[in-house]
Each structure stands twice: as C-alpha cells, then as structure tokens.
Design an enzyme around this catalytic site. Structure first.
Site, PDB file in Angstrom:
ATOM      1  N   GLY A   1      61.807  45.051  -8.594  1.00 41.99           N
ATOM      2  CA  GLY A   1      60.533  45.582  -8.144  1.00 41.99           C
ATOM      3  C   GLY A   1      59.812  44.668  -7.193  1.00 41.99           C
ATOM      4  O   GLY A   1      60.312  43.606  -6.791  1.00 41.99           O
TER       5      GLY A   1
ATOM      6  N   ILE B   1      66.191  49.912  -4.353  1.00 38.80           N
ATOM      7  CA  ILE B   1      66.655  48.713  -3.660  1.00 38.80           C
ATOM      8  C   ILE B   1      67.951  48.196  -4.273  1.00 38.80           C
ATOM      9  O   ILE B   1      68.939  47.935  -3.574  1.00 38.80           O
ATOM     10  CB  ILE B   1      65.567  47.618  -3.681  1.00 38.80           C
ATOM     11  CG1 ILE B   1      64.347  48.054  -2.879  1.00 38.80           C
ATOM     12  CG2 ILE B   1      66.114  46.297  -3.140  1.00 38.80           C
ATOM     13  CD1 ILE B   1      63.157  47.110  -2.985  1.00 38.80           C
TER      14      ILE B   1
ATOM     15  N   ALA C   1      57.185  53.897   2.165  1.00 36.79           N
ATOM     16  CA  ALA C   1      56.617  53.838   3.506  1.00 36.79           C
ATOM     17  C   ALA C   1      55.929  55.139   3.883  1.00 36.79           C
ATOM     18  O   ALA C   1      54.865  55.136   4.509  1.00 36.79           O
ATOM     19  CB  ALA C   1      57.716  53.506   4.526  1.00 36.79           C
TER      20      ALA C   1
ATOM     21  N   GLU D   1      53.197  38.285  10.853  1.00 32.44           N
ATOM     22  CA  GLU D   1      54.630  37.980  10.886  1.00 32.44           C
ATOM     23  C   GLU D   1      55.433  38.915  11.770  1.00 32.44           C
ATOM     24  O   GLU D   1      56.156  38.481  12.652  1.00 32.44           O
ATOM     25  CB  GLU D   1      55.195  38.013   9.463  1.00 32.44           C
ATOM     26  CG  GLU D   1      56.603  37.509   9.342  1.00 32.44           C
ATOM     27  CD  GLU D   1      57.026  37.331   7.884  1.00 32.44           C
ATOM     28  OE1 GLU D   1      58.143  36.839   7.674  1.00 32.44           O
ATOM     29  OE2 GLU D   1      56.250  37.690   6.983  1.00 32.44           O
ATOM     30  N   HIS D   2      55.347  40.218  11.544  1.00 31.88           N
ATOM     31  CA  HIS D   2      56.151  41.136  12.347  1.00 31.88           C
ATOM     32  C   HIS D   2      55.537  42.530  12.339  1.00 31.88           C
ATOM     33  O   HIS D   2      55.272  43.106  11.290  1.00 31.88           O
ATOM     34  CB  HIS D   2      57.596  41.214  11.855  1.00 31.88           C
ATOM     35  CG  HIS D   2      57.761  41.117  10.370  1.00 31.88           C
ATOM     36  ND1 HIS D   2      58.677  40.290   9.774  1.00 31.88           N
ATOM     37  CD2 HIS D   2      57.130  41.753   9.355  1.00 31.88           C
ATOM     38  CE1 HIS D   2      58.580  40.415   8.453  1.00 31.88           C
ATOM     39  NE2 HIS D   2      57.663  41.308   8.190  1.00 31.88           N
TER      40      HIS D   2
ATOM     41  N   ILE E   1      57.591  45.244   6.601  1.00 31.98           N
ATOM     42  CA  ILE E   1      58.835  45.040   5.856  1.00 31.98           C
ATOM     43  C   ILE E   1      59.785  46.203   6.078  1.00 31.98           C
ATOM     44  O   ILE E   1      60.988  46.030   6.247  1.00 31.98           O
ATOM     45  CB  ILE E   1      58.532  44.870   4.342  1.00 31.98           C
ATOM     46  CG1 ILE E   1      57.864  43.515   4.079  1.00 31.98           C
ATOM     47  CG2 ILE E   1      59.815  44.988   3.512  1.00 31.98           C
ATOM     48  CD1 ILE E   1      58.747  42.319   4.351  1.00 31.98           C
ATOM     49  N   CYS E   2      59.254  47.412   6.093  1.00 34.12           N
ATOM     50  CA  CYS E   2      60.086  48.614   6.194  1.00 34.12           C
ATOM     51  C   CYS E   2      61.075  48.531   7.346  1.00 34.12           C
ATOM     52  O   CYS E   2      62.283  48.671   7.153  1.00 34.12           O
ATOM     53  CB  CYS E   2      59.198  49.852   6.348  1.00 34.12           C
ATOM     54  SG  CYS E   2      60.126  51.381   6.610  1.00 34.12           S
TER      55      CYS E   2
ATOM     56  N   HIS F   1      73.984  79.746   7.437  1.00 37.92           N
ATOM     57  CA  HIS F   1      75.334  79.555   6.896  1.00 37.92           C
ATOM     58  C   HIS F   1      76.257  79.145   8.033  1.00 37.92           C
ATOM     59  O   HIS F   1      76.193  79.693   9.116  1.00 37.92           O
ATOM     60  CB  HIS F   1      75.833  80.864   6.262  1.00 37.92           C
ATOM     61  CG  HIS F   1      77.258  80.783   5.809  1.00 37.92           C
ATOM     62  ND1 HIS F   1      77.621  80.238   4.588  1.00 37.92           N
ATOM     63  CD2 HIS F   1      78.407  81.185   6.408  1.00 37.92           C
ATOM     64  CE1 HIS F   1      78.941  80.313   4.455  1.00 37.92           C
ATOM     65  NE2 HIS F   1      79.440  80.886   5.541  1.00 37.92           N
TER      66      HIS F   1
END
Length: 479
Positions: A285, A198, A333, A36-37, A41-42, A458
């Site tokens: 989930g 998510i 990931a 697909e790609h 998904i990430c 700092h």
C-alpha cells in the site's frame, strides 16, 4: 502582483495538473507547484511505465505461443535494459506532454517544495526529497522559490510507498515499485509482499519474463477489494502460469544478505515457511504525503493519515482543498482527475455533483486483467440487497476464441426489484477496456431492460457484457 493567483495547486500529478488546466479554461490565473516531476507518480513511476513493462511482457509471452496462431518463430530473448529503456522513454514523453499543456494553458509552474504558511499564502523553497533517478529535468521557464498568494489553494501532493518496520526497502534487494520499475538485471527469483494492483502487476511482469515469483498476501484472497469469484479465477490463472501464492500469510521477518533475501512467512495454520529469493518487492500500500506542507500550522484536519474533505474536496479551512491520494481512498489517478475538475468547478461557482465513489472503476493490468465497478456480490448481500447475478464466460464468445483468449468471466449484479446495476466485475483479456461501458451505464442509471435492448457490435468482447446481463435474467443466448 506577479506572485498573486486565483488558484495555486500544490502537486503536478494527475489530479493537480488537470485541476490547473480546468481552472485556466474557466479564466482563472493558476500556478502549479511541483518539486520533482510534472505528471506525478502516475506517469513517471506508476500507471504508465508499468503498463509499458507489462506490454513488453505480453508480447514476449505471445512470442512463446506463436505456434498456437499458426506461426513459426525462431529463437527469441530480451535485454531487460532495453525493456526498461522503453518504459522510461514513455514516462519522459508523458512528463514532457504535461509541460506542454502547462504552457498551452498559460499556467505558471513554480519549481520547489511548497508550504502553506497561512490561508492564501504558499512559500516555495528547495525540495527536501531526493529525486528518483532517472529523472526528467525541470521544464524551461519555471518560476523561482519565493512566497506566492492565492484566493484558493488545492493540495494534490499524492502518496508514497508504505514501509513496514523491519522490512525497510534499501534499494538493492528489498524494493518498492520505484526499484522494481528499473531493474539493472533480471532477477531469477523474487517475493512480492502484498497482492493489490501494484503487487500483482509486478508479479505478473516478472513471471512473464521468466522469474520464479512468490506472492504473500495477508488477506484471504488476492486483490482483496475485488469480487471473491473474480479473485479466485485470477488466482487460478496466475498459479497456472507458475506464480506461487500464499494467502492469509504474513512476512514476519526478512534476512537481507549479499546473495539475496530470506523471507520468514507466518502461515494461517500456525506454521512458518522460509522463502529464499534474490529480491523482495514491498507492495503493501501507500501513505499520503501530508508532512511538511504546513497543515498543522493552518489547522487543516487529517484522519488516519489523510486530509479530511467534504463532498467537494474542501477542507475544514476556508480556501484550502485537497484532491487525489492525499485525500484518501481509492488511490487512483482517475479519481484524482475527477476530483480536480469537480473541485475547481465548485470554486468557480458551477453547479457540480459530489463524486459517487461507488462508480469509480478499478483496473489491474496483470495477465489476466481484472476490472470492476460498484458492489461485489458479497457487499451487495451485506447491504441487504435482494439481487440477481449474471455470468458469462469468455469461452462462449467468438472474438475471445479467435484471439486465443478463451479463459475469463464477466459478472453483473442487479437489484432484483428495481433492475439497478449494482456492480460489474470482469477477469480476462482486455477487460480494463470494457469496464467503462458499465461505468457509463451506472452513471446514467441504466436498467437491465435498457442494457438488454442495446445493440452490441459483433464480433467483439463487449458482447459478453450484454450476455452477462441477459444471464442475470435467465435469457443468455450463447451458453
């Protein structure tokens, strides 16, 4: 033979493409099968495009508080289509970037859906999964469907949104993260079912952009994997922003109509509540993509929906490995990437250490951000550890005040006897960029004394990390 490889990786997501690159670096002939790609998904529908949306929301929120910084801003607004367009452009850039990396490292990309027909053999055919739109075309030069062989096969097929019976997303009013990433119009109201990373990130985004948001969580706290104190602080901040949160509550039924949804929520006291909204996001989930890849045919064992592996990602079948979400929690990931490198280096015969899951950081990019690594205070006590706990508030840090971000907390947990850093937990601005300091410390087995003797620059937010350590030993300087 042209179709013969040292390693075939099934899945071109973060774990898969990283494993392939490391294999190529080690001199292996490697192929990646993707249906697909590239980038998974990430980069296409998860980590990266959501951060693009959240960045837009953050800037929009800052514009609304310009006067707090001595600035004057005229009337401002947004077009959700433009916000989404930027997010999709970034996803496309990431996808193309992985395609470039495949060419650079001379890794073959085979386009289609893979099935393991026997150990050492993969058959690639047409994908049975509809492509999510908008999509990026397959890169040029991909190899066709056919049968390919390899000495080693790494399964990196990832995961997909979990669907609850009776509350199946149909793409119009009931969404998964796919639809939530590409809204055609800005909803005036929505219910978010689930408060993990998510769910909370989408709740934060849509609330920042003006939607009326209600979060429903089954557990007693939002972001259930986080430290209770940090979760409580985050909840207070989210509610202050106008997000309604129901914990120990369950969406029992959803009525879907042309005008929106009615979520019937069962509360902990036995009462019920009906929440009307334009949209509902199901964020309960994910589940591993273990189907239709030939696991049963070759005898690869699964447990509770995930592929069973040993400490080096090897399955029970010689020559077959699994990494990333398909191999179990945590579904992150960076965990997949680490497993990919570790797995391929083990295949190459290198001396590698099994992954310590206790040292995997977790980040949630809502407003306020949340980040953590190691044991929570409750988990440390449950494990029988005698502990010291340090805390330092953002209010005591000059950089946080200068940024206009005085709300937040850094919390550290140490073993009282040994000084071992057991866990670190943060909530507030940019903590997702700070947590890695504690991850490195844990990986190097740094003690409290060594952290105390480390010089932090700092003014920086990182000074709070040291102050939290000092506080655990009653030596905090700025509070």
């Amino acid at each position: 033979m042209a179709n013969q490889y040292d390693v075939i990786v099934i899945g071109g997501g973060p774990g898969g493409y990283v494993a392939a690159i490391r294999g190529a670096q080690l001199g292996m002939k490697v192929a990646v099968v993707e249906r697909e790609h590239l980038a998974g998904i990430c980069s296409n529908w998860g980590c990266i495009p959501t951060k693009a949306l959240l960045r837009s929301a953050e800037i929009y929120s800052h514009m609304g508080h310009a006067k707090n910084f001595g600035l004057k801003a005229g009337e401002f607004t947004f077009e959700i289509s433009d916000v989404v367009k930027r997010s999709r452009q970034i996803a496309k850039q990431m996808n193309n970037g992985v395609g470039f990396l495949m060419k650079k490292n001379k890794i073959d990309v085979i386009w289609g859906e893979a099935q393991i027909t026997k150990p050492g053999e993969v058959k690639v055919g047409p994908s049975s999964k509809p492509v999510m739109e908008p999509s990026v075309p397959a890169p040029k030069g991909v190899l066709p469907h056919g049968t390919y062989t390899a000495k080693h096969i790494i399964i990196a097929t990832g995961a997909r949104p979990r669907v609850l019976p009776g509350i199946e997303p149909e793409g119009k009013n009931i969404w998964t993260y796919f639809e939530a990433l590409v809204p055609q119009e800005m909803p005036k109201s929505l219910v978010v079912m689930g408060s993990g990373a998510i769910g909370i990130e989408f709740a934060s985004f849509y609330a920042s952009m003006g939607a009326d948001v209600t979060v429903v969580e089954l557990m007693s706290q939002i972001m259930p994997v986080e430290d209770e104190e940090i979760s409580a602080h985050a909840r207070k901040r989210l509610e202050k922003r106008g997000i309604k949160i129901l914990t120990e509550a369950k969406v029992a039924k959803v009525e879907n109509s042309a005008s929106g949804v009615k979520a019937h929520v069962e509360l902990k006291d036995g009462q019920s509540q009906v929440i009307e909204a334009e949209k509902l996001i199901s964020a309960v989930g994910v589940m591993a993509n273990v189907e239709n890849i030939g696991l049963e045919k070759v005898g690869v064992k699964t447990e509770r929906g995930f592929i069973s592996i040993d400490g080096y990602c090897k399955t029970n079948v010689d020559g077959i490995y699994a990494i990333g979400d398909v191999a179990g929690a945590p579904m992150l990931a960076h965990k997949a990437e680490h497993e990919g490198v570790m797995c391929i280096e083990k295949i190459a015969g290198k001396d590698v250490h099994p992954m310590n899951k206790n040292q995997i950081p977790g980040c949630t990019y809502c407003e306020p951000q949340v980040a953590s690594v190691g044991l929570t205070e409750k988990a440390a006590k449950a494990a029988g550890r005698d502990i010291r706990v340090g805390r330092f508030p953002f209010m005591g840090n000059g950089k946080a005040i200068a940024l206009g971000e005085p709300e937040g907390l850094v919390k550290t947990i140490f073993d009282k006897k040994t000084g071992e850093l057991l866990g670190a937990h943060m909530v507030g601005a940019e903590v997702t960029e700070l947590i890695q300091g504690f991850v490195v410390a844990m990986n190097l087995e740094t003690t409290e004394e060594e952290l105390m003797h480390t010089i932090f620059p700092h003014p920086t937010l990182s000074e709070m990390m040291k102050e939290s350590v000092l506080d655990a030993y009653d030596q905090a300087l700025n509070i």
